[in-house]
Design a protein around this motif. Structure first.
Motif, PDB file in Angstrom:
ATOM      1  N   LYS A   1       0.840  -1.194   0.000  1.00 37.20           N
ATOM      2  CA  LYS A   1       0.000   0.000   0.000  1.00 37.20           C
ATOM      3  C   LYS A   1       0.880   1.252   0.000  1.00 37.20           C
ATOM      4  N   GLY A   2       0.528   2.197  -0.868  1.00 36.63           N
ATOM      5  CA  GLY A   2       1.278   3.449  -0.947  1.00 36.63           C
ATOM      6  C   GLY A   2       2.486   3.409  -1.866  1.00 36.63           C
ATOM      7  N   MET A   3       2.744   2.304  -2.539  1.00 37.15           N
ATOM      8  CA  MET A   3       3.905   2.267  -3.431  1.00 37.15           C
ATOM      9  C   MET A   3       3.678   3.176  -4.636  1.00 37.15           C
ATOM     10  N   LYS A   4       4.762   3.615  -5.224  1.00 35.88           N
ATOM     11  CA  LYS A   4       4.711   4.567  -6.329  1.00 35.88           C
ATOM     12  C   LYS A   4       5.164   3.892  -7.628  1.00 35.88           C
ATOM     13  N   PRO A   5       4.577   4.287  -8.734  1.00 36.18           N
ATOM     14  CA  PRO A   5       5.037   3.729 -10.016  1.00 36.18           C
ATOM     15  C   PRO A   5       6.417   4.254 -10.352  1.00 36.18           C
ATOM     16  N   PRO A   6       7.243   3.476 -11.043  1.00 33.99           N
ATOM     17  CA  PRO A   6       8.588   3.935 -11.415  1.00 33.99           C
ATOM     18  C   PRO A   6       8.508   4.999 -12.503  1.00 33.99           C
ATOM     19  N   GLU A   7       9.632   5.690 -12.703  1.00 31.93           N
ATOM     20  CA  GLU A   7       9.685   6.680 -13.773  1.00 31.93           C
ATOM     21  C   GLU A   7       9.560   6.000 -15.130  1.00 31.93           C
ATOM     22  N   VAL A   8       8.956   6.712 -16.072  1.00 29.84           N
ATOM     23  CA  VAL A   8       8.779   6.172 -17.414  1.00 29.84           C
ATOM     24  C   VAL A   8      10.133   6.075 -18.097  1.00 29.84           C
ATOM     25  N   LEU A   9      10.427   4.911 -18.673  1.00 29.57           N
ATOM     26  CA  LEU A   9      11.705   4.726 -19.348  1.00 29.57           C
ATOM     27  C   LEU A   9      11.729   5.489 -20.665  1.00 29.57           C
ATOM     28  N   PRO A  10      12.893   5.988 -21.066  1.00 32.39           N
ATOM     29  CA  PRO A  10      12.985   6.667 -22.360  1.00 32.39           C
ATOM     30  C   PRO A  10      12.822   5.648 -23.487  1.00 32.39           C
ATOM     31  N   PRO A  11      12.396   6.085 -24.674  1.00 29.56           N
ATOM     32  CA  PRO A  11      12.262   5.150 -25.798  1.00 29.56           C
ATOM     33  C   PRO A  11      13.627   4.609 -26.213  1.00 29.56           C
ATOM     34  N   PRO A  12      13.681   3.422 -26.800  1.00 23.54           N
ATOM     35  CA  PRO A  12      14.956   2.864 -27.261  1.00 23.54           C
ATOM     36  C   PRO A  12      15.641   3.775 -28.263  1.00 23.54           C
ATOM     37  N   ALA A  13      16.938   3.569 -28.432  1.00 19.53           N
ATOM     38  CA  ALA A  13      17.745   4.442 -29.272  1.00 19.53           C
ATOM     39  C   ALA A  13      17.329   4.408 -30.738  1.00 19.53           C
ATOM     40  N   VAL A  14      16.613   3.365 -31.159  1.00 22.12           N
ATOM     41  CA  VAL A  14      16.207   3.266 -32.562  1.00 22.12           C
ATOM     42  C   VAL A  14      15.210   4.363 -32.940  1.00 22.12           C
ATOM     43  N   PHE A  15      14.508   4.920 -31.936  1.00 20.38           N
ATOM     44  CA  PHE A  15      13.557   5.994 -32.183  1.00 20.38           C
ATOM     45  C   PHE A  15      14.242   7.360 -32.109  1.00 20.38           C
ATOM     46  N   GLU A  16      13.643   8.333 -32.769  1.00 16.68           N
ATOM     47  CA  GLU A  16      14.173   9.687 -32.709  1.00 16.68           C
ATOM     48  C   GLU A  16      14.041  10.257 -31.301  1.00 16.68           C
ATOM     49  N   LYS A  17      14.900  11.197 -30.988  1.00 15.21           N
ATOM     50  CA  LYS A  17      14.845  11.832 -29.686  1.00 15.21           C
ATOM     51  C   LYS A  17      13.507  12.543 -29.508  1.00 15.21           C
ATOM     52  N   ASP A  18      12.931  12.418 -28.312  1.00 21.19           N
ATOM     53  CA  ASP A  18      11.637  13.022 -27.965  1.00 21.19           C
ATOM     54  C   ASP A  18      10.479  12.409 -28.752  1.00 21.19           C
ATOM     55  N   ALA A  19      10.669  11.206 -29.311  1.00 21.23           N
ATOM     56  CA  ALA A  19       9.565  10.528 -30.008  1.00 21.23           C
ATOM     57  C   ALA A  19       8.472  10.173 -29.009  1.00 21.23           C
ATOM     58  N   LYS A  20       7.219  10.257 -29.440  1.00 22.66           N
ATOM     59  CA  LYS A  20       6.075   9.970 -28.582  1.00 22.66           C
ATOM     60  C   LYS A  20       5.164   8.949 -29.244  1.00 22.66           C
ATOM     61  N   LEU A  21       4.562   8.103 -28.409  1.00 24.63           N
ATOM     62  CA  LEU A  21       3.625   7.099 -28.897  1.00 24.63           C
ATOM     63  C   LEU A  21       2.295   7.766 -29.215  1.00 24.63           C
ATOM     64  N   GLU A  22       1.774   7.506 -30.393  1.00 23.01           N
ATOM     65  CA  GLU A  22       0.530   8.134 -30.838  1.00 23.01           C
ATOM     66  C   GLU A  22      -0.504   7.068 -31.163  1.00 23.01           C
ATOM     67  N   LYS A  23      -1.701   7.203 -30.604  1.00 19.47           N
ATOM     68  CA  LYS A  23      -2.789   6.280 -30.921  1.00 19.47           C
ATOM     69  C   LYS A  23      -3.412   6.699 -32.258  1.00 19.47           C
ATOM     70  N   LEU A  24      -3.398   5.789 -33.216  1.00 19.51           N
ATOM     71  CA  LEU A  24      -3.920   6.090 -34.543  1.00 19.51           C
ATOM     72  C   LEU A  24      -5.394   5.731 -34.683  1.00 19.51           C
ATOM     73  N   ALA A  25      -5.827   4.655 -34.033  1.00 17.03           N
ATOM     74  CA  ALA A  25      -7.223   4.215 -34.157  1.00 17.03           C
ATOM     75  C   ALA A  25      -7.565   3.359 -32.954  1.00 17.03           C
ATOM     76  N   SER A  26      -8.845   3.216 -32.677  1.00 18.59           N
ATOM     77  CA  SER A  26      -9.300   2.414 -31.544  1.00 18.59           C
ATOM     78  C   SER A  26     -10.686   1.845 -31.862  1.00 18.59           C
ATOM     79  N   GLY A  27     -11.235   1.115 -30.891  1.00 21.41           N
ATOM     80  CA  GLY A  27     -12.564   0.553 -31.065  1.00 21.41           C
ATOM     81  C   GLY A  27     -12.581  -0.861 -31.608  1.00 21.41           C
ATOM     82  N   PHE A  28     -11.411  -1.524 -31.633  1.00 18.29           N
ATOM     83  CA  PHE A  28     -11.336  -2.884 -32.139  1.00 18.29           C
ATOM     84  C   PHE A  28     -11.401  -3.879 -30.977  1.00 18.29           C
ATOM     85  N   SER A  29     -11.906  -5.076 -31.266  1.00 19.09           N
ATOM     86  CA  SER A  29     -11.919  -6.129 -30.262  1.00 19.09           C
ATOM     87  C   SER A  29     -10.584  -6.853 -30.205  1.00 19.09           C
TER      88      SER A  29
END
Length: 240
Positions: free
Chosen positions: A110-138
């Motif tokens: 109880k009361g534990m904290k989530p860890p810091e978000v890891l940076p993206p792997p080096a294969v991605f551009e710096k400051d790259a962000k994950l973008e949701k393109l579509a949703s609503g699928f099963s």
């Protein structure tokens, strides 16, 4: 069924070799274990399984709410398909989740904290962000591409075939199948092959508006020594 096993207001128990199995369709949307208002519990050698007939994903195997000192030792998640649980454990209050399907130990406190978000792997551009393109699928899966790079994918549970419209940046449904489409492949010059769970193969011309997938049968003429193999989730033509 929403939950296979539920513990509420339980203290000082130890569970050894607990095994849970989610069937289809009864347990297709069930979590294996829910723990609420509990403390000082031990789960040793726990096994959580989803049957291969499952066509819907499920985010978490175990959800923990308002509980403390919940210890997991030697946990295994498994399915004969890619649709095992996405995460092994989720502590709802903190948002901490265990992604690994095989691990030696983890304790919910109880009361534990989530860890810091890891940076993206080096294969991605710096400051790259994950973008949701579509949703609503099963169950979006079975992705393939034609020679021009146009993407196609399936929604097995809804029996639909989609194409990604790069210009409009949206997924557009192009067809429905009688079976549950699991795998796709593009064959030159303009033929999309769709393998269904029911051991059936369909062919579709995606450039033909309103076209329906047509069943594919074994050809009457074929190269010497070639056979048509129809396992449950893939099709292969190979010389013997």
């Amino acid at each position: 069924m929403r939950v296979e096993s539920l513990l509420h207001n339980v203290e000082n128990w130890e569970f050894y070799a607990l095994q849970m199995e989610e069937e289809n369709p009864a347990g297709a949307q069930a979590v294996a274990l829910e723990i609420r208002d509990c403390q000082n519990l031990l789960f040793a050698n726990t096994y959580m399984y989803r049957v291969s007939r499952t066509v819907l994903p499920k985010t978490h195997a175990v959800t923990v709410r308002n509980s403390d000192d919940i210890r997991f030792e030697n946990v295994k998640l498994f399915s004969q398909t890619r649709l095992a649980f996405d995460n092994a454990i989720l502590d709802v209050e903190s948002g901490v989740a265990v992604r690994a399907h095989f691990f030696a130990n983890f304790t919910v406190r109880k009361g534990m904290k989530p860890p810091e978000v890891l940076p993206p792997p080096a294969v991605f551009e710096k400051d790259a962000k994950l973008e949701k393109l579509a949703s609503g699928f099963s169950n979006a899966s079975g992705m393939t591409a034609d020679e021009a790079g146009c993407l196609y994918f399936t929604d097995a549970a809804m029996r639909r075939i989609y194409r990604w419209n790069h210009t409009d940046r949206k997924a557009e449904q192009i067809a429905e199948t009688k079976g549950q489409p699991m795998v796709t492949a593009f064959v030159k010059p303009s033929r999309l092959l769709i393998v269904a769970y029911e051991r059936a193969v369909y062919s579709l011309n995606p450039e033909e508006s309103g076209a329906a997938p047509q069943p594919v049968a074994e050809a009457s003429e074929k190269l010497p020594g070639t056979v048509l193999l129809l396992p449950s989730v893939c099709i292969t033509c190979c010389p013997l």
